[in-house]
Scaffold this motif. Structure first.
Motif, PDB file in Angstrom:
ATOM      1  N   LEU A 179      -1.473  -7.941   3.961  1.00  0.00           N
ATOM      2  CA  LEU A 179      -1.387  -6.685   3.211  1.00  0.00           C
ATOM      3  C   LEU A 179      -1.014  -6.989   1.771  1.00  0.00           C
ATOM      4  O   LEU A 179      -0.217  -7.887   1.488  1.00  0.00           O
ATOM      5  N   SER A 180      -1.582  -6.223   0.843  1.00  0.00           N
ATOM      6  CA  SER A 180      -1.431  -6.549  -0.575  1.00  0.00           C
ATOM      7  C   SER A 180      -0.218  -5.893  -1.219  1.00  0.00           C
ATOM      8  O   SER A 180       0.318  -6.412  -2.196  1.00  0.00           O
ATOM      9  N   LEU A 181       0.251  -4.752  -0.693  1.00  0.00           N
ATOM     10  CA  LEU A 181       1.356  -4.032  -1.315  1.00  0.00           C
ATOM     11  C   LEU A 181       2.694  -4.469  -0.720  1.00  0.00           C
ATOM     12  O   LEU A 181       2.783  -4.868   0.439  1.00  0.00           O
ATOM     13  N   GLU A 182       3.735  -4.360  -1.528  1.00  0.00           N
ATOM     14  CA  GLU A 182       5.062  -4.803  -1.107  1.00  0.00           C
ATOM     15  C   GLU A 182       5.749  -3.728  -0.253  1.00  0.00           C
ATOM     16  O   GLU A 182       5.570  -2.526  -0.470  1.00  0.00           O
ATOM     17  N   TRP A 183       6.526  -4.159   0.716  1.00  0.00           N
ATOM     18  CA  TRP A 183       7.339  -3.259   1.529  1.00  0.00           C
ATOM     19  C   TRP A 183       8.656  -3.962   1.826  1.00  0.00           C
ATOM     20  O   TRP A 183       8.778  -5.172   1.622  1.00  0.00           O
ATOM     21  N   ASN A 184       9.647  -3.197   2.278  1.00  0.00           N
ATOM     22  CA  ASN A 184      10.982  -3.762   2.471  1.00  0.00           C
ATOM     23  C   ASN A 184      11.589  -3.319   3.787  1.00  0.00           C
ATOM     24  O   ASN A 184      11.343  -2.199   4.266  1.00  0.00           O
ATOM     25  N   ILE A 185      12.374  -4.208   4.365  1.00  0.00           N
ATOM     26  CA  ILE A 185      13.180  -3.885   5.537  1.00  0.00           C
ATOM     27  C   ILE A 185      14.504  -4.614   5.368  1.00  0.00           C
ATOM     28  O   ILE A 185      14.521  -5.800   5.032  1.00  0.00           O
TER      29      ILE A 185
END
Length: 350
Positions: A272-278
């Motif tokens: 996946l190209s977009l950043e995400w956070n956990i």
């Protein structure tokens, strides 16, 4: 009394023998396997100790980044024209420079059957042209079934013709000894295992014709590979390999087996190209998840390091909190949708 002691000794011997594992064909990789590994640093640990019924504790090895080892079918590589109809599969290695001549995208092509595991072919790129050859002498890594105490020794040789330049060739001797058995612990888990030590001594050479003169440029090969093999893991659960420079061993490729192969890998889906956070919330068992709006409706799966699925859910909110039930430790969170997947490590605290 003597009979009881004798019986106890016999039972002890039988127990020890039964504790040893045997590595067979089904424990090794097959075509199209993709295995996640974690690169690490072995500074400060003694990896040379070994023996019967030995325990190797590498549980505190640092994480230096993950990658995927892809066992590609020969026909899926740039060297397909050289291996038409063959069942070998390739694993990409490190680039090589000999006397100013650069060789890139080097693949070793493996041959495995019920009696042996070895390297049978090689592919290289010179000036972006794919070139390959089948070994004239198999580089047998070890015999199968693999058992404690066995020792294999063989000569290997290959030659790759390079148009307009000359030849890239290699030859040498490999000696592999199964010098230990017992249990190994890494951040990935604890496994009954066999330990192998493989010593390779040889020469890689480029033989070039320049203005009518033949020039031979040789690169001595003196390397050692320490590997710990466990049942069904497809690759070593621990790997330490490097070159000998004088009397010094210089590690070049050190890793332990990463998340189980059942977890999606880059070999199966695009990233996946977009950043995400956990991230954990106040050090508790709750995690907050933040994703771009484009990823709403994605699946989130939580895995333990041994590949066991702990939790799976769909994300319909941009920011939400979940509670994970499990022991303290490191987990893998995998976000996936029809565009691809992305994974992150998260620490669960008590």
């Amino acid at each position: 009394m003597r009979r009881l002691l004798l019986l106890f000794f016999i039972c002890l011997c039988i127990s020890s023998v039964n504790a040893q594992i045997t590595i067979v064909r089904n424990d090794l990789p097959v075509m199209n396997d993709a295995v996640r590994i974690t690169n690490t640093d072995i500074s400060g640990i003694d990896y040379t100790q070994t023996g019967a019924d030995f325990s190797w504790n590498f549980s505190h090895l640092p994480d230096r980044g993950e990658e995927v080892m892809e066992y590609k079918a020969a026909l899926q590589t740039d060297y397909r024209l050289y291996f038409l109809g063959l069942t070998y599969f390739g694993l990409k290695g490190e680039d090589l420079t000999i006397g100013g001549y650069g060789l890139k995208d080097i693949y070793n092509f493996y041959e495995i059957d019920n009696s042996k595991y070895g390297i049978k072919g090689i592919g290289v790129k010179f000036q972006d042209a794919p070139l390959a050859a089948v070994y004239s002498k198999l580089d047998k890594i070890f015999s199968l079934p693999m058992r404690f105490g066995q020792k294999d020794s063989n000569q290997y040789a290959f030659k790759v013709d390079i148009p307009s330049l000359g030849t890239y060739k290699g030859d040498g001797i490999r000696v592999t000894e199964v010098d230990g058995w017992g249990n190994i612990t890494t951040p990935y888990g604890t496994f009954p295992c066999l330990r192998t030590k493989s010593v390779v001594n040889g020469t890689d050479s480029v033989i070039a014709t320049v203005f009518g003169f033949e020039i031979k440029l040789g690169l001595p090969v003196s390397k050692i590979e320490y590997q710990w093999w466990a049942k069904g893991q497809k690759s070593p659960v621990m790997n330490i390999e490097g070159r000998m420079v004088g009397n010094n061993f210089l590690p070049a490729k050190t890793y332990y087996r990463g998340t189980d192969i059942s977890v999606p890998t880059s070999a199966q889906q695009p990233s996946l190209s977009l950043e995400w956070n956990i991230y954990p919330v106040n050090g508790q068992k709750g995690w907050s998840i933040q994703i771009p709006d484009e990823y709403l409706g994605s699946d989130l799966s939580i895995y333990q390091l041994n590949g066991q699925l702990v939790q799976s859910l769909k994300l319909y909110n941009n920011l939400r909190q979940i509670s994970v039930q499990g022991p303290a430790g490191t987990y893998i969170a995998v976000l996936s949708n029809n565009q691809g997947f992305s994974s992150k490590k998260v620490i669960l605290q008590q």
